[in-house]
Scaffold this motif. Structure first.
Motif, PDB file in Angstrom:
ATOM      1  N   THR A  43     -36.922  21.267  25.027  1.00  0.00           N
ATOM      2  CA  THR A  43     -36.108  21.030  26.221  1.00  0.00           C
ATOM      3  C   THR A  43     -34.628  20.968  25.862  1.00  0.00           C
ATOM      4  OG1 THR A  43     -37.929  19.788  27.211  1.00  0.00           O
ATOM      5  CG2 THR A  43     -35.745  19.482  28.171  1.00  0.00           C
ATOM      6  N   ALA A  44     -34.299  20.245  24.802  1.00  0.00           N
ATOM      7  CA  ALA A  44     -32.903  20.108  24.392  1.00  0.00           C
ATOM      8  C   ALA A  44     -32.350  21.430  23.864  1.00  0.00           C
ATOM      9  CB  ALA A  44     -32.772  19.015  23.332  1.00  0.00           C
ATOM     10  N   VAL A  45     -33.169  22.157  23.089  1.00  0.00           N
ATOM     11  CA  VAL A  45     -32.716  23.440  22.548  1.00  0.00           C
ATOM     12  C   VAL A  45     -32.445  24.424  23.683  1.00  0.00           C
ATOM     13  CG1 VAL A  45     -33.391  25.431  21.150  1.00  0.00           C
ATOM     14  CG2 VAL A  45     -33.879  23.112  20.327  1.00  0.00           C
ATOM     15  N   LYS A  46     -33.359  24.504  24.635  1.00  0.00           N
ATOM     16  CA  LYS A  46     -33.176  25.436  25.758  1.00  0.00           C
ATOM     17  C   LYS A  46     -31.976  25.025  26.610  1.00  0.00           C
ATOM     18  CE  LYS A  46     -34.284  28.892  28.429  1.00  0.00           C
ATOM     19  NZ  LYS A  46     -35.559  28.944  29.160  1.00  0.00           N
ATOM     20  N   ALA A  47     -31.742  23.712  26.730  1.00  0.00           N
ATOM     21  CA  ALA A  47     -30.578  23.251  27.484  1.00  0.00           C
ATOM     22  C   ALA A  47     -29.287  23.767  26.865  1.00  0.00           C
ATOM     23  CB  ALA A  47     -30.566  21.728  27.551  1.00  0.00           C
ATOM     24  N   CYS A  48     -29.208  23.769  25.534  1.00  0.00           N
ATOM     25  CA  CYS A  48     -28.014  24.297  24.861  1.00  0.00           C
ATOM     26  C   CYS A  48     -27.785  25.764  25.225  1.00  0.00           C
ATOM     27  CB  CYS A  48     -28.156  24.152  23.344  1.00  0.00           C
ATOM     28  SG  CYS A  48     -28.075  22.456  22.747  1.00  0.00           S
ATOM     29  N   GLU A  69     -45.746   8.628  20.050  1.00  0.00           N
ATOM     30  CA  GLU A  69     -44.379   9.065  20.319  1.00  0.00           C
ATOM     31  C   GLU A  69     -43.379   8.138  19.646  1.00  0.00           C
ATOM     32  OE1 GLU A  69     -43.458   9.739  24.358  1.00  0.00           O
ATOM     33  OE2 GLU A  69     -45.067  11.190  24.671  1.00  0.00           O
ATOM     34  N   ALA A  70     -42.222   8.692  19.354  1.00  0.00           N
ATOM     35  CA  ALA A  70     -41.132   7.935  18.731  1.00  0.00           C
ATOM     36  C   ALA A  70     -40.031   7.707  19.754  1.00  0.00           C
ATOM     37  CB  ALA A  70     -40.587   8.691  17.524  1.00  0.00           C
ATOM     38  N   THR A  71     -39.196   6.749  19.476  1.00  0.00           N
ATOM     39  CA  THR A  71     -38.001   6.550  20.290  1.00  0.00           C
ATOM     40  C   THR A  71     -36.806   7.266  19.681  1.00  0.00           C
ATOM     41  OG1 THR A  71     -37.462   4.497  19.111  1.00  0.00           O
ATOM     42  CG2 THR A  71     -38.802   4.309  21.102  1.00  0.00           C
ATOM     43  N   GLU A  72     -36.915   7.578  18.389  1.00  0.00           N
ATOM     44  CA  GLU A  72     -35.792   8.230  17.709  1.00  0.00           C
ATOM     45  C   GLU A  72     -36.271   8.856  16.410  1.00  0.00           C
ATOM     46  OE1 GLU A  72     -31.486   6.914  15.734  1.00  0.00           O
ATOM     47  OE2 GLU A  72     -32.493   5.594  17.162  1.00  0.00           O
ATOM     48  N   ALA A  73     -35.710  10.004  16.067  1.00  0.00           N
ATOM     49  CA  ALA A  73     -35.905  10.605  14.748  1.00  0.00           C
ATOM     50  C   ALA A  73     -34.728  10.179  13.877  1.00  0.00           C
ATOM     51  CB  ALA A  73     -35.977  12.118  14.852  1.00  0.00           C
ATOM     52  N   VAL A  74     -35.015   9.735  12.673  1.00  0.00           N
ATOM     53  CA  VAL A  74     -33.971   9.138  11.824  1.00  0.00           C
ATOM     54  C   VAL A  74     -33.581  10.043  10.661  1.00  0.00           C
ATOM     55  CG1 VAL A  74     -33.347   7.129  10.422  1.00  0.00           C
ATOM     56  CG2 VAL A  74     -34.816   6.838  12.425  1.00  0.00           C
ATOM     57  N   VAL A  75     -34.554  10.525   9.910  1.00  0.00           N
ATOM     58  CA  VAL A  75     -34.272  11.361   8.736  1.00  0.00           C
ATOM     59  C   VAL A  75     -35.249  12.525   8.723  1.00  0.00           C
ATOM     60  CG1 VAL A  75     -34.100  11.479   6.226  1.00  0.00           C
ATOM     61  CG2 VAL A  75     -33.493   9.362   7.408  1.00  0.00           C
ATOM     62  N   LEU A  76     -34.711  13.751   8.699  1.00  0.00           N
ATOM     63  CA  LEU A  76     -35.552  14.923   8.600  1.00  0.00           C
ATOM     64  C   LEU A  76     -35.861  15.220   7.136  1.00  0.00           C
ATOM     65  CD1 LEU A  76     -33.740  17.301  11.121  1.00  0.00           C
ATOM     66  CD2 LEU A  76     -35.558  15.660  11.578  1.00  0.00           C
ATOM     67  N   LYS A  77     -37.086  15.633   6.868  1.00  0.00           N
ATOM     68  CA  LYS A  77     -37.512  16.021   5.522  1.00  0.00           C
ATOM     69  C   LYS A  77     -37.063  14.979   4.489  1.00  0.00           C
ATOM     70  CE  LYS A  77     -36.890  20.792   7.039  1.00  0.00           C
ATOM     71  NZ  LYS A  77     -36.154  22.062   6.882  1.00  0.00           N
ATOM     72  N   PRO A  78     -37.540  13.753   4.625  1.00  0.00           N
ATOM     73  CA  PRO A  78     -37.055  12.657   3.781  1.00  0.00           C
ATOM     74  C   PRO A  78     -37.405  12.837   2.307  1.00  0.00           C
ATOM     75  CG  PRO A  78     -38.978  11.973   5.040  1.00  0.00           C
ATOM     76  CD  PRO A  78     -38.582  13.304   5.574  1.00  0.00           C
ATOM     77  N   THR A  79     -36.506  12.379   1.464  1.00  0.00           N
ATOM     78  CA  THR A  79     -36.718  12.354   0.017  1.00  0.00           C
ATOM     79  C   THR A  79     -37.382  11.028  -0.349  1.00  0.00           C
ATOM     80  OG1 THR A  79     -34.572  11.317  -0.393  1.00  0.00           O
ATOM     81  CG2 THR A  79     -34.637  13.738  -0.307  1.00  0.00           C
ATOM     82  N   PHE A 114     -23.699  19.257  21.812  1.00  0.00           N
ATOM     83  CA  PHE A 114     -23.049  19.893  20.677  1.00  0.00           C
ATOM     84  C   PHE A 114     -22.342  18.892  19.767  1.00  0.00           C
ATOM     85  CE2 PHE A 114     -23.037  22.857  24.314  1.00  0.00           C
ATOM     86  CZ  PHE A 114     -23.982  23.749  23.831  1.00  0.00           C
ATOM     87  N   LEU A 115     -22.467  17.612  20.088  1.00  0.00           N
ATOM     88  CA  LEU A 115     -21.883  16.561  19.253  1.00  0.00           C
ATOM     89  C   LEU A 115     -22.935  15.875  18.387  1.00  0.00           C
ATOM     90  CD1 LEU A 115     -19.600  14.885  21.959  1.00  0.00           C
ATOM     91  CD2 LEU A 115     -19.050  16.789  20.443  1.00  0.00           C
ATOM     92  N   GLN A 116     -24.183  16.332  18.481  1.00  0.00           N
ATOM     93  CA  GLN A 116     -25.288  15.637  17.823  1.00  0.00           C
ATOM     94  C   GLN A 116     -25.611  16.235  16.458  1.00  0.00           C
ATOM     95  OE1 GLN A 116     -26.189  12.982  19.526  1.00  0.00           O
ATOM     96  NE2 GLN A 116     -24.872  13.653  21.218  1.00  0.00           N
ATOM     97  N   ASP A 117     -26.452  15.479  15.701  1.00  0.00           N
ATOM     98  CA  ASP A 117     -26.976  16.026  14.458  1.00  0.00           C
ATOM     99  C   ASP A 117     -28.373  16.579  14.717  1.00  0.00           C
ATOM    100  OD1 ASP A 117     -28.677  13.859  14.617  1.00  0.00           O
ATOM    101  OD2 ASP A 117     -27.912  12.842  12.840  1.00  0.00           O
ATOM    102  N   ALA A 118     -29.023  17.086  13.675  1.00  0.00           N
ATOM    103  CA  ALA A 118     -30.302  17.781  13.857  1.00  0.00           C
ATOM    104  C   ALA A 118     -31.406  16.868  14.359  1.00  0.00           C
ATOM    105  CB  ALA A 118     -30.720  18.444  12.538  1.00  0.00           C
ATOM    106  N   THR A 119     -31.343  15.573  14.011  1.00  0.00           N
ATOM    107  CA  THR A 119     -32.422  14.672  14.443  1.00  0.00           C
ATOM    108  C   THR A 119     -32.508  14.579  15.957  1.00  0.00           C
ATOM    109  OG1 THR A 119     -30.974  12.715  14.296  1.00  0.00           O
ATOM    110  CG2 THR A 119     -32.252  13.286  12.339  1.00  0.00           C
ATOM    111  N   TYR A 120     -31.384  14.800  16.620  1.00  0.00           N
ATOM    112  CA  TYR A 120     -31.352  14.737  18.084  1.00  0.00           C
ATOM    113  C   TYR A 120     -32.259  15.803  18.703  1.00  0.00           C
ATOM    114  CZ  TYR A 120     -29.254  14.554  22.784  1.00  0.00           C
ATOM    115  OH  TYR A 120     -29.041  14.439  24.135  1.00  0.00           O
TER     116      TYR A 120
END
Length: 502
Positions: A102-107, A266-276, A184-190
């Motif tokens: 939804t967010a990607v298509k909105a962009c 479901e999550a309320t927020e994504a924090v770290v993608l591909k965590p180390t 367009f002000l967000q990071d990838a987790t958004y």
């Protein structure tokens, strides 16, 4: 468990797809037309509903969007090789992590038809005062067979709701709706989907083979399995049963969040993608406080619950209220550390007594051949001759009972057995026995298949007994119950009605 998409995303999509740019806007301060003050916006905006097209593309023609902001660079790429009505886009930086489509298509929709609300200054000599010399975001749009365009997003206007924007290569400054350009002000987790594990269709639910909940605050594991109907405890509604730390049927009203909560998580927020490994350690996921291992006939999952998240007060100090947990799961498309709300993470706090159905030892009376009771002034053996009716084969029901060799009324004994099944189990107890307990009563149930269930009641201190079932401690019950159980057996032997209270 429904998707919880942030309000800004929902609003942004509605604006982008329907072309609605503004419902109500309150602006104050009528500026001089010649003023170049960035905060000077005409009060006539409230009445003037015209908008100014800044980009004009067919969404399906857009092949790529690249935007740079303080978090780095993100790229949205069309997955189809040619523009068509079924075009789909994905964010490159997410890789195989499930996107919030939804967010990607909105962009894409916003870039196709970005609209300015007002021309603030034409041919501005100083873009810096609008935050456009060093913009908050730089968005580059590419489309099939057309010239690309780049637009800049500047500061938020003092009255809110809008940011300044300009097309790169032009000094004309416009206002654009924050709800649109905020993406367009967000990071990838958004742009990461918050639906961690999909809910199966009604006719395609996997079968739970084994579910294990391990917790640091408990010295035992909770283990659940799916049981065959003939092996289920009497009156059990759920098709799952707890087998550790005690065998018990489940209260389906309260247990489904534990047994089936992984699906639809479901999550309320994504924090770290591909965590180390370092990321996992930072959020307490290298040594989780809770681990949930779900084995099914189609997909296995391991959910790790890390550090606790607490609510804060007005001063920004943590309170004792738990709002969520940092979590990581090995589900497809979910290589991410998420925040899961406390209400969605039952495994972190559930106790056996919260979800068991309440029967301490459930056996169908027709499956028994004998019951012996020893203790509390009783040392008796009950012999049971029980045959179920089978009309098809002409077999009549037989139910004959004797206590210490003396035939007794079968209905009276059934009342005694109901009292036995209703043994209070509101207090679970899993501390190992010590040498300080005294055996108070033993009840042994012998089944037709030759197996036995042995229930022992131990006296410690006070008026409570510790119950051990087949060697596993599971409950504490009132001593009065055991005394009444023994006394009721005497009453049945004497042809008297049982006492239902204790």
């Amino acid at each position: 468990m429904n998707s919880k998409i942030k309000g800004i995303i929902i609003c942004g999509v509605v604006v982008a797809c329907l072309g609605v740019t503004l419902a109500v806007l309150e602006l104050t301060g009528k500026p001089d037309d010649s003023s170049s003050d960035p905060s000077a916006l005409a009060s006539e905006l409230i009445e003037d509903e015209n908008t100014i097209p800044l980009t004009a593309y067919v969404a399906e023609d857009i092949s790529k969007i690249t935007f740079e902001n303080e978090h780095g660079t993100l790229n949205i790429t069309r997955n189809t090789s040619m523009a068509n009505k079924d075009a789909e886009w994905s964010m490159d930086e997410l890789g195989d992590i499930k996107p919030n489509s939804t967010a990607v298509k909105a962009c894409v929709n916003i870039c196709a038809g970005l609209k300015g609300r007002q021309l603030v200054e034409e041919n501005a000599s100083d873009l810096a005062k609008y935050g456009l010399a060093d913009p908050a975001a730089r968005v580059m749009v590419s489309a099939d067979g057309q010239s690309g365009v780049t637009f800049l997003i500047g500061d938020e206007i003092p009255t809110g709701n809008y940011r300044y924007a300009a097309l790169e290569g032009s000094s004309d400054v416009y206002t654009v709706l924050i709800t649109n350009v905020n993406y367009f002000l967000q990071d990838a987790t958004y742009f990461c989907s918050l639906s961690i594990v999909d809910t199966p269709s009604d006719d395609d639910w996997p079968e739970i083979e084994r579910l294990t909940v391990k917790r640091k605050d408990l010295d035992y594991d909770m283990v659940f399995v799916t049981v065959d109907e003939e092996d289920a405890p009497i009156g059990m509604v759920s098709t799952q049963a707890m087998i550790k730390p005690v065998y018990a049927g489940l209260d389906i009203t309260n247990s489904s969040a534990v047994t089936h909560g992984i699906w639809g998580l479901e999550a309320t927020e994504a924090v770290v993608l591909k965590p180390t490994d370092e990321d996992l350690a930072k959020y307490g996921l290298d040594d989780p406080q809770c681990t949930v291992i779900l084995d099914t006939d189609s997909q296995d999952y391991t959910l790790k619950v890390g550090n606790t998240i607490y609510a804060t007060n007005e001063s920004g100090e943590e309170t004792s209220e738990v709002t969520g947990y940092y979590c990581y799961i090995n589900a497809p498309g979910a290589d991410c550390i998420y925040i899961v709300a406390a209400a969605e993470c039952a495994w972190a706090t559930v106790l056996p007594g919260d979800i068991i159905a309440g029967q301490m030892a459930g056996n169908f009376i027709m499956d028994l051949t004998a019951i012996s009771v020893s203790g509390a002034g009783v040392d008796s053996k009950v012999d049971i001759n029980a045959v179920e009716e089978d009309e098809e084969n002409g077999v009549e029901e037989v139910f004959e009972v004797s206590i210490d060799g003396k035939a007794v009324d079968g209905d009276l004994f059934k009342d005694w057995y109901v009292y036995w099944l209703e043994c209070p189990t509101d207090e679970t107890y899993f501390e190992p026995l010590t040498d300080n307990e005294t055996l108070y009563m033993t009840v042994t149930l012998t089944r037709k298949d030759g197996t036995e269930q042995v229930v022992k009641f131990y006296q410690t201190s006070g008026r409570r007994l510790v119950v051990e079932i087949d060697g596993n401690v599971g409950y504490k019950i009132p001593l009065n119950y055991a005394d009444t159980l023994a006394d009721n057996l005497k009453r049945v032997a004497n042809g008297e009605n049982v006492i239902e209270t204790y």
